[in-house]
Write a protein that holds these residues in place. Sequence first.
Motif, PDB file in Angstrom:
ATOM      1  N   ALA A  85       0.764  -1.214   0.019  1.00 32.70           N
ATOM      2  CA  ALA A  85      -0.091  -0.014   0.110  1.00 32.70           C
ATOM      3  C   ALA A  85       0.795   1.406  -0.016  1.00 32.70           C
ATOM      4  CB  ALA A  85      -0.831   0.092   1.217  1.00 32.70           C
ATOM      5  N   ALA A  86       1.913   1.233   0.872  1.00 38.00           N
ATOM      6  CA  ALA A  86       2.932   2.199   0.753  1.00 38.00           C
ATOM      7  C   ALA A  86       3.508   2.670  -0.525  1.00 38.00           C
ATOM      8  CB  ALA A  86       3.975   2.164   1.890  1.00 38.00           C
ATOM      9  N   VAL A  87       3.711   1.544  -1.308  1.00 33.07           N
ATOM     10  CA  VAL A  87       4.561   1.845  -2.514  1.00 33.07           C
ATOM     11  C   VAL A  87       3.433   2.401  -3.393  1.00 33.07           C
ATOM     12  CG1 VAL A  87       5.623   0.526  -4.811  1.00 33.07           C
ATOM     13  CG2 VAL A  87       6.054  -0.187  -2.296  1.00 33.07           C
ATOM     14  N   LEU A  88       2.186   1.505  -3.495  1.00 29.31           N
ATOM     15  CA  LEU A  88       1.188   2.319  -4.527  1.00 29.31           C
ATOM     16  C   LEU A  88       0.898   3.979  -4.191  1.00 29.31           C
ATOM     17  CD1 LEU A  88      -1.324  -0.636  -4.778  1.00 29.31           C
ATOM     18  CD2 LEU A  88       0.124   0.175  -6.362  1.00 29.31           C
ATOM     19  N   TRP A  99       2.960  10.567  -9.441  1.00 30.62           N
ATOM     20  CA  TRP A  99       2.138  10.923 -10.457  1.00 30.62           C
ATOM     21  C   TRP A  99       1.686  12.472 -10.291  1.00 30.62           C
ATOM     22  CZ3 TRP A  99      -2.983   7.791 -11.872  1.00 30.62           C
ATOM     23  CH2 TRP A  99      -3.364   8.460 -13.106  1.00 30.62           C
ATOM     24  N   ALA A 100       0.932  12.439  -9.220  1.00 29.63           N
ATOM     25  CA  ALA A 100       0.496  13.978  -8.908  1.00 29.63           C
ATOM     26  C   ALA A 100       1.384  15.195  -8.812  1.00 29.63           C
ATOM     27  CB  ALA A 100      -0.268  13.812  -7.364  1.00 29.63           C
ATOM     28  N   LEU A 101       2.882  14.689  -8.509  1.00 31.53           N
ATOM     29  CA  LEU A 101       3.932  15.714  -8.326  1.00 31.53           C
ATOM     30  C   LEU A 101       4.413  15.897  -9.721  1.00 31.53           C
ATOM     31  CD1 LEU A 101       5.943  17.222  -7.232  1.00 31.53           C
ATOM     32  CD2 LEU A 101       7.389  15.464  -6.908  1.00 31.53           C
ATOM     33  N   LEU A 102       4.422  14.977 -10.672  1.00 27.93           N
ATOM     34  CA  LEU A 102       4.589  15.295 -12.150  1.00 27.93           C
ATOM     35  C   LEU A 102       3.565  16.129 -12.930  1.00 27.93           C
ATOM     36  CD1 LEU A 102       6.275  11.658 -12.993  1.00 27.93           C
ATOM     37  CD2 LEU A 102       7.518  13.647 -12.725  1.00 27.93           C
ATOM     38  N   VAL A 138       1.167  15.648 -18.377  1.00 28.22           N
ATOM     39  CA  VAL A 138       0.879  14.722 -17.345  1.00 28.22           C
ATOM     40  C   VAL A 138      -0.394  15.122 -16.859  1.00 28.22           C
ATOM     41  CG1 VAL A 138       1.491  13.224 -15.400  1.00 28.22           C
ATOM     42  CG2 VAL A 138       3.063  14.008 -17.011  1.00 28.22           C
ATOM     43  N   ALA A 139      -1.640  14.325 -17.176  1.00 27.33           N
ATOM     44  CA  ALA A 139      -2.840  14.646 -16.345  1.00 27.33           C
ATOM     45  C   ALA A 139      -2.577  14.156 -14.870  1.00 27.33           C
ATOM     46  CB  ALA A 139      -3.763  13.636 -17.084  1.00 27.33           C
ATOM     47  N   SER A 140      -3.547  14.901 -14.132  1.00 31.10           N
ATOM     48  CA  SER A 140      -3.335  14.296 -12.736  1.00 31.10           C
ATOM     49  C   SER A 140      -4.201  13.387 -12.395  1.00 31.10           C
ATOM     50  CB  SER A 140      -4.082  15.728 -11.832  1.00 31.10           C
ATOM     51  OG  SER A 140      -5.571  15.984 -12.156  1.00 31.10           O
ATOM     52  N   PRO A 141      -4.044  12.627 -11.146  1.00 31.44           N
ATOM     53  CA  PRO A 141      -4.782  11.361 -10.914  1.00 31.44           C
ATOM     54  C   PRO A 141      -6.323  11.744 -10.971  1.00 31.44           C
ATOM     55  CG  PRO A 141      -2.763  11.670  -9.555  1.00 31.44           C
ATOM     56  CD  PRO A 141      -2.844  12.760 -10.419  1.00 31.44           C
ATOM     57  N   THR A 142      -6.730  13.025 -10.255  1.00 30.28           N
ATOM     58  CA  THR A 142      -8.008  13.193 -10.177  1.00 30.28           C
ATOM     59  C   THR A 142      -8.671  13.411 -11.364  1.00 30.28           C
ATOM     60  OG1 THR A 142      -7.609  14.244  -7.837  1.00 30.28           O
ATOM     61  CG2 THR A 142      -9.778  14.655  -9.160  1.00 30.28           C
ATOM     62  N   ASP A 143      -8.012  14.108 -12.235  1.00 31.52           N
ATOM     63  CA  ASP A 143      -8.669  14.374 -13.730  1.00 31.52           C
ATOM     64  C   ASP A 143      -8.737  12.977 -14.614  1.00 31.52           C
ATOM     65  OD1 ASP A 143      -8.885  17.052 -13.078  1.00 31.52           O
ATOM     66  OD2 ASP A 143      -7.258  17.459 -14.305  1.00 31.52           O
ATOM     67  N   SER A 144      -7.618  12.156 -14.355  1.00 28.02           N
ATOM     68  CA  SER A 144      -7.588  10.819 -15.107  1.00 28.02           C
ATOM     69  C   SER A 144      -8.849   9.817 -14.434  1.00 28.02           C
ATOM     70  CB  SER A 144      -6.309  10.296 -14.881  1.00 28.02           C
ATOM     71  OG  SER A 144      -5.216  10.917 -15.255  1.00 28.02           O
ATOM     72  N   LEU A 145      -9.047   9.809 -13.063  1.00 32.30           N
ATOM     73  CA  LEU A 145     -10.172   8.871 -12.779  1.00 32.30           C
ATOM     74  C   LEU A 145     -11.565   9.512 -12.845  1.00 32.30           C
ATOM     75  CD1 LEU A 145      -8.406   7.969  -9.169  1.00 32.30           C
ATOM     76  CD2 LEU A 145      -8.476   6.627 -11.196  1.00 32.30           C
ATOM     77  N   ASN A 146     -11.549  10.739 -13.017  1.00 31.94           N
ATOM     78  CA  ASN A 146     -12.794  11.329 -13.360  1.00 31.94           C
ATOM     79  C   ASN A 146     -13.121  10.905 -15.015  1.00 31.94           C
ATOM     80  OD1 ASN A 146     -13.248  12.568 -10.786  1.00 31.94           O
ATOM     81  ND2 ASN A 146     -12.362  14.445 -11.335  1.00 31.94           N
ATOM     82  N   ILE A 177      -4.814   3.995 -18.910  1.00 32.51           N
ATOM     83  CA  ILE A 177      -3.767   3.445 -18.403  1.00 32.51           C
ATOM     84  C   ILE A 177      -3.728   2.743 -17.012  1.00 32.51           C
ATOM     85  CG2 ILE A 177      -1.090   3.715 -17.913  1.00 32.51           C
ATOM     86  CD1 ILE A 177      -1.060   5.708 -20.151  1.00 32.51           C
ATOM     87  N   VAL A 178      -4.288   3.444 -16.335  1.00 30.54           N
ATOM     88  CA  VAL A 178      -4.659   2.858 -14.939  1.00 30.54           C
ATOM     89  C   VAL A 178      -5.620   1.994 -14.869  1.00 30.54           C
ATOM     90  CG1 VAL A 178      -5.812   3.866 -12.770  1.00 30.54           C
ATOM     91  CG2 VAL A 178      -4.502   5.240 -14.055  1.00 30.54           C
TER      92      VAL A 178
END
Length: 266
Positions: free
Chosen positions: A32-35, A42-45, A52-60, A241-242
Motif C-alpha cells: 500500500a505504501a508503494v502504491l 504521479w500527482a507531483l509530475l 501529465v494529467a493529474s490522478p483526479t482528472d484521469s479517474l474522473n 492506462i490506470v
Amino acid sequence: MSTDVTIPSVPRITTQQSANRSSVIRDNVWRAAVLLALVLLWALLSSMSDLVASPTDSLNALAERFADGSIYRHLNATLQAVAIGFLIAAAIGFPLGYAIGRSKFLGAVFDPIVAGAFAIPRVIFFPILLQIFGVGVGAQSAMAALAAVFPIMVSTTAGVRAINPLLPKLARSLSLSPLQTVTKIYVPAMAPSLMVGIRIGFSIAFINVIIAEFFAARAGLGLLALRAYGMLDLPTMYGIIVLLAAIALAGNLALWAVERRLGNKL
C-alpha cells in the motif's frame, strides 16, 4: 446431579501462524505504501508538466467513460482477446511441454528450436495474423496465443524434468493408468512450475493484446488509449492506462494467490 460444564476448546495460534500473519500484514502495508508513493509521484509530475494529467482528472475521465457506457465495448474486446488467446496457449503449451519433457528424443529435437523461437519478437507476425483473421478480436487472440504459448510450454517442460524419478516408479507399483499417473503424480509435482508458466503466460498474453490493439483493432482498450492520445485527451488516456494496470495487477495477484495456496497444500 452433576453441574460440570464443558468448556469448548479454543484453537491455539502457534508461533509460526502468528509470524505468518504478521508477515502478511507487513507485506500488505508495504504494498500500500508503494502504491501511495507512486500516486504521489504521479500527482507531483502532473503539477510540473501539462503533458501529465493529474490522478483526479484521469479517474474522473475514466468514471465518465463508464457512466456513459462507451468503454464497455472496448473493455469486452480486450478481455475476450486475452481470455481466448490465453486458453489457446494453455491448450497447446501444456501437452507440448509435457511431451517434450517426458521424451529425450523430443527434447533433443525441440529444445533448441523452442529456445530460438522464444527470442523472436512475436509482434513481427502480426501482419500475417491480420491477413489470416482480419482486423478484430481474432487477430488479437491469435497474437496473445502465439506469445503466451512459449512460457507455458517451457515451464511445463521444466516441471516434468524436475519430477523425482521415484514418482513414476511409484505409479507403476500402484498399477496406475496413464491418465491416473498424470493427474495424481505428475500434475501435483509440477504444480509450482505450471503456476509460474500460467502467470507469465497471462502477463505476456495481456501485453501482446494491447500491442496488437495499437496497430489494428476495431475495439479495445489499447485502441481507446491511442485515440485519446491522438485527440490530446490526456485525462482519458491516463485513465485507460490506470485501468489496464489495474486489470493486469488484479489478474496476477489472483494467480499468485492460487500459486501460494497450492504451494501450502503440497
